[in-house]
Scaffold this active site. Structure first.
Site, PDB file in Angstrom:
ATOM      1  N   SER A  66       0.832  -1.191   0.000  1.00 46.11           N
ATOM      2  CA  SER A  66       0.000   0.000   0.000  1.00 46.11           C
ATOM      3  C   SER A  66       0.876   1.254   0.000  1.00 46.11           C
ATOM      4  CB  SER A  66      -0.955  -0.042   1.202  1.00 46.11           C
ATOM      5  OG  SER A  66      -1.967   0.926   1.072  1.00 46.11           O
TER       6      SER A  66
ATOM      7  N   ASP B 208     -10.041  -4.147  -4.819  1.00 46.89           N
ATOM      8  CA  ASP B 208      -9.256  -3.072  -4.210  1.00 46.89           C
ATOM      9  C   ASP B 208      -9.468  -1.795  -4.997  1.00 46.89           C
ATOM     10  OD1 ASP B 208      -7.371  -1.368  -3.121  1.00 46.89           O
ATOM     11  OD2 ASP B 208      -5.648  -2.642  -3.546  1.00 46.89           O
TER      12      ASP B 208
ATOM     13  N   HIS C 292      -7.840  -5.237  -0.634  1.00 47.48           N
ATOM     14  CA  HIS C 292      -6.699  -4.432  -0.209  1.00 47.48           C
ATOM     15  C   HIS C 292      -6.306  -4.834   1.212  1.00 47.48           C
ATOM     16  CE1 HIS C 292      -4.147  -0.821  -0.420  1.00 47.48           C
ATOM     17  NE2 HIS C 292      -4.335  -0.763   0.893  1.00 47.48           N
TER      18      HIS C 292
END
Length: 362
Positions: A202, A295, A325
């Site tokens: 991320s 995501d 995610h």
């Protein structure tokens, strides 16, 4: 100063909820399907059943979640939820707490070493996720231990300064400095010179990619490889996945917008370090990007892979169409996250420890 540590794991309440969640996930399949409700099918993809159950029991499938209020709440929430979805402790991994120099002082770090390793090895310098606002060595302990065990290389997890107290460019500068130090002092970390990779998930995936790009631009030591799980790529939400998966799948569009506003002051939005997809990517090291089907950041990460390939960079894309995610730190939610991390570790090992040539070949 370095000290050997044993990871204590999540707190008592998180452990209790983790035990209860695992009991639910371990129910007979018909009961689990009944609890999860109708299959979730979006954009030609089917959500993994275990994540569908998690989505139901946490209420993430109901309406729009309130945006984050402050950094403290985000940090507490990530730490707690991470403890609930964590996997079992990874065997065969030694941990040593240490520090590395950042751009403005020492940074907390943790070195993971396979207990079977006796000599030097490649090292993955890992930057945690958390929206540039949260996270640290403890929230990503399970993931870094899994990468270490599966790839059989050392992993150095590094904490960087966090927004909103330390907005952009502080996290970028810390990560560039940390990588540069490890690359310049490989002996301190048991590293093979020239075999220092970067990775992250991320926000950390964005930072790993940015470190690679910045070192190419500066002409300094360049990472041997980049491993990025579901990286943040674009500040402007134009990708279709932002709309398709911006609600009901844990990470929301509102949360992304708030975290971005805390991370990047308006006057710095045009900084080229924030626009990888618009940059000259030639010369970047090999890259492996793992995305999740459900995501909101999926499409922008995959578009970056296309840009890397167009620039002649060896770039591998692995979409996990049934995952969400954050799957890389949710190693206790059924088998799929651990399988996805193991795939990434195989790619990491292959890049850093290429198979020896066959002596029988001419």
């Amino acid at each position: 100063m370095s000290t050997s540590v044993s990871h204590a794991g999540p707190g008592l309440r998180a452990r209790a909820l983790r035990t209860a969640l695992h009991a639910v996930l371990g129910m007979p399949l018909p009961l689990k399907r009944a609890l999860a409700g109708r299959p979730v099918h979006v954009d030609g993809q089917d959500l993994d059943l275990d994540f569908q159950v998690l989505r139901t029991v946490t209420g993430s499938n109901r309406g729009r979640a309130a945006p984050p209020r402050d950094a403290r709440t985000i940090r507490t929430g990530q730490s707690f939820f991470g403890g609930v979805v964590a996997g079992d402790p990874e065997p065969g991994v030694l941990r040593t707490d240490t520090t590395v120099p950042g751009a403005d002082g020492d940074l907390t770090a943790r070195l993971y070493t396979p207990d079977t390793l006796t000599g030097a090895s490649p090292v993955l310098v890992y930057f945690h996720g958390g929206g540039f606002v949260a996270g640290g060595v403890d929230t990503h302990d399970g993931l870094c231990a899994a990468l270490c065990a599966d790839a059989e290389v050392r992993v150095l997890s590094v904490e960087y300064r966090l927004a909103p107290e330390h907005p952009f460019p502080a996290p970028v500068e810390d990560c560039v400095a940390a990588f540069g130090y490890v690359a310049g002092h490989p002996d301190r970390f048991g590293a093979v010179a020239g075999s220092v990779a970067v990775g992250g998930d991320s926000a950390g995936g964005s930072l790993a990619l940015t470190v690679a790009h910045e070192t190419v631009r500066s002409g300094g030591p360049v990472p041997a490889f980049v491993l990025a799980f579901f990286p943040v790529v674009d500040l402007v939400p134009t990708a279709p996945s932002r709309t398709l998966f911006g609600h009901g799948f844990f990470l929301t569009s509102e949360a992304i917008d708030v975290l971005t506003s805390w991370y990047v002051p308006d006057e710095l939005r045009s900084d080229p370090r924030l626009a990888l997809t618009d940059s000259d990517l030639a010369g970047m090291p090999p890259v492996y990007v793992a995305t999740a089907g459900f995501d909101p950041l999926r499409d922008e990460a995959e578009a970056l892979v296309d840009r890397l390939r167009a620039a002649g960079v060896p770039a591998t894309l692995r979409r996990h169409p049934d995952l969400v995610h954050g799957f890389a730190t949710a190693l206790g939610i059924g088998p799929r996250p651990r399988q996805a991390v193991a795939e990434a570790a195989v790619a990491l090992r292959a890049a850093l420890l290429p198979a020896p040539a066959d002596p029988a070949e001419p």
